[in-house]
Design a protein around this motif. Structure first.
Motif, short mmCIF file in Angstrom:
data_model
loop_
_atom_site.label_atom_id
_atom_site.label_comp_id
_atom_site.label_asym_id
_atom_site.label_seq_id
_atom_site.Cartn_x
_atom_site.Cartn_y
_atom_site.Cartn_z
N ALA A 181 1.21 -1.48 0.54
CA ALA A 181 -0.11 0.33 -0.04
C ALA A 181 0.47 0.98 -0.36
O ALA A 181 1.84 1.25 0.59
CB ALA A 181 -0.97 -0.17 1.33
N PRO A 182 0.27 2.40 -0.02
CA PRO A 182 1.13 2.97 -0.31
C PRO A 182 1.66 4.24 1.19
O PRO A 182 0.96 3.75 1.83
CB PRO A 182 0.03 4.51 -1.29
N PRO A 183 2.81 4.58 1.43
CA PRO A 183 3.42 5.36 2.56
C PRO A 183 2.16 6.24 3.17
O PRO A 183 2.46 5.98 4.60
CB PRO A 183 4.30 5.61 2.28
N GLU A 184 1.23 7.12 2.16
CA GLU A 184 -0.16 7.91 2.73
C GLU A 184 -0.99 7.60 3.59
O GLU A 184 -1.19 7.36 4.15
CB GLU A 184 0.17 8.58 1.36
N LYS A 185 -1.32 5.71 2.55
CA LYS A 185 -2.19 4.77 3.28
C LYS A 185 -1.92 4.75 4.38
O LYS A 185 -2.82 4.21 6.01
CB LYS A 185 -2.77 3.85 2.37
N VAL A 186 -0.85 4.07 4.76
CA VAL A 186 -0.05 3.49 6.31
C VAL A 186 0.39 4.65 7.78
O VAL A 186 -0.65 4.39 8.28
CB VAL A 186 0.94 2.56 5.97
N PHE A 187 0.67 5.70 6.81
CA PHE A 187 1.34 6.87 7.53
C PHE A 187 -0.44 6.77 7.81
O PHE A 187 -1.26 7.41 9.52
CB PHE A 187 1.39 7.92 6.76
N ALA A 188 -1.97 7.56 7.50
CA ALA A 188 -3.33 7.49 8.08
C ALA A 188 -3.45 6.62 8.58
O ALA A 188 -4.18 7.02 9.52
CB ALA A 188 -3.83 8.15 6.58
N LEU A 189 -3.34 5.34 8.56
CA LEU A 189 -4.00 4.77 9.35
C LEU A 189 -2.79 4.71 11.37
O LEU A 189 -4.18 4.27 12.37
CB LEU A 189 -3.95 3.28 9.34
N ILE A 190 -2.44 4.72 10.93
CA ILE A 190 -1.00 5.08 12.23
C ILE A 190 -2.01 6.55 12.95
O ILE A 190 -2.00 6.67 13.99
CB ILE A 190 0.27 5.26 12.37
N ASN A 191 -1.86 7.96 12.00
CA ASN A 191 -1.50 9.08 12.81
C ASN A 191 -3.13 9.40 13.25
O ASN A 191 -3.09 11.00 13.75
CB ASN A 191 -1.39 9.89 11.60
N ASP A 192 -4.01 9.27 13.23
CA ASP A 192 -5.43 8.79 14.11
C ASP A 192 -5.76 8.32 13.78
O ASP A 192 -5.77 6.64 14.50
CB ASP A 192 -6.19 8.71 12.42
N PHE A 193 -5.59 8.46 15.79
CA PHE A 193 -5.80 7.39 16.59
C PHE A 193 -7.36 6.35 16.59
O PHE A 193 -7.82 5.38 16.94
CB PHE A 193 -5.69 8.10 18.06
N HIS A 194 -8.30 7.78 16.29
CA HIS A 194 -9.64 6.76 15.95
C HIS A 194 -9.76 5.72 15.20
O HIS A 194 -10.35 4.68 15.08
CB HIS A 194 -10.66 7.77 15.21
N LEU A 195 -8.79 5.81 14.21
CA LEU A 195 -8.53 4.30 13.18
C LEU A 195 -7.62 3.11 14.33
O LEU A 195 -7.59 2.14 13.51
CB LEU A 195 -7.61 4.63 12.30
N TRP A 196 -7.29 3.51 15.02
CA TRP A 196 -6.18 2.54 15.96
C TRP A 196 -7.02 1.24 16.23
O TRP A 196 -6.75 0.07 15.85
CB TRP A 196 -5.61 2.71 17.18
N ALA A 197 -9.10 1.30 16.10
CA ALA A 197 -9.54 -0.30 16.67
C ALA A 197 -9.35 -1.01 15.42
O ALA A 197 -9.33 -1.73 15.93
CB ALA A 197 -10.47 0.54 16.91
N SER A 198 -9.14 -0.62 14.21
CA SER A 198 -9.38 -1.71 12.88
C SER A 198 -8.23 -2.32 13.55
O SER A 198 -7.75 -3.32 12.57
CB SER A 198 -9.39 -1.08 12.03
N TRP A 199 -6.65 -1.99 13.94
CA TRP A 199 -5.31 -2.58 13.56
C TRP A 199 -4.68 -2.97 15.55
O TRP A 199 -3.45 -4.23 15.65
CB TRP A 199 -4.50 -2.09 12.47
N SER A 200 -4.97 -2.44 15.71
CA SER A 200 -4.22 -2.23 17.19
C SER A 200 -4.60 -3.68 18.12
O SER A 200 -5.47 -3.96 18.44
CB SER A 200 -4.50 -1.22 17.81
N PRO A 201 -3.33 -4.15 18.59
CA PRO A 201 -3.62 -5.74 19.27
C PRO A 201 -4.33 -5.79 20.62
O PRO A 201 -4.82 -7.01 20.59
CB PRO A 201 -2.35 -6.11 19.14
N TRP A 202 -3.86 -4.54 21.04
CA TRP A 202 -4.60 -3.98 22.44
C TRP A 202 -5.95 -3.93 22.64
O TRP A 202 -7.19 -3.96 23.31
CB TRP A 202 -4.33 -3.06 23.69
N GLU A 203 -7.18 -3.37 21.12
CA GLU A 203 -8.32 -3.00 20.79
C GLU A 203 -8.68 -4.19 21.14
O GLU A 203 -9.70 -3.61 21.68
CB GLU A 203 -8.58 -1.93 20.12
#
Length: 175
Positions: free
Chosen positions: A37-59
């Motif tokens: 995936a492009p770096p911008e897409k990956v950056f956006a998933l990390i840069n917005d805490f609201h999106l962490w629920a989709s990938w963070s192992p602790w969520e």
């Protein structure tokens, strides 16, 4: 006999304390993965805490996890606070730096079940549809943590969670 047992306990206690003194004053652990995936897409998933629920192992460890967001919606100044079961504990993260699409630096404060103040850093490199993401955590290692590190490693405790998180981030980013 009792004196011998007490002597052995004291001896081993001194050995542990001396060994702990020699441990490093800080720690660092990190994991990396490559994402199609492009770096911008990956950056956006990390840069917005609201999106962490989709990938963070602790969520996913606590379905009743309480989340609070403050500051900007994403980027520098964004704050995420959580409180949950003993597996996720209580803590706070704040984005200190967000250099799109290359780096995000986060101040990480654990409050429960133990207090710790660390830094988390994501570095993102690549171009077009191939991105390498490195997730690192580092910070001071106080004397009690040095003693604990003789029996269990921070890398062993948290490294697998970083691997799970990066694998989930990869799946989400590649969709």
């Amino acid at each position: 006999m009792l004196l011998t047992i007490v002597g052995l306990i004291v001896f081993f206690g001194v050995v542990v304390l001396v060994a702990a003194v020699g441990r490093p004053d800080s720690f660092r652990l990190q994991r990396s993965t490559t994402v199609k995936a492009p770096p911008e897409k990956v950056f956006a998933l990390i840069n917005d805490f609201h999106l962490w629920a989709s990938w963070s192992p602790w969520e996913k460890l606590d379905p009743m996890l309480q989340r609070t967001y403050s500051g900007p919606g994403s980027g520098k100044g964004s704050v995420y606070e959580w409180e949950g079961n003993p597996q996720v504990g209580k803590g706070r993260m704040e984005i200190l730096e967000a250099s799109a699409p290359l780096r995000i630096l986060i101040k990480l404060d654990f409050l429960k079940p133990f207090k710790a103040h660390n830094s988390t850093e994501f570095t993102i490199g690549g171009q077009d549809n191939s991105t390498t993401v490195t997730w690192a955590m580092y910070g001071p290692q106080a004397f009690p943590a040095k003693v604990m590190s003789l029996f269990m490693s921070m890398d062993g405790m948290v490294g697998k969670d970083f691997e799970k998180g990066l694998a989930s981030l990869k799946v989400v980013a590649e969709k």
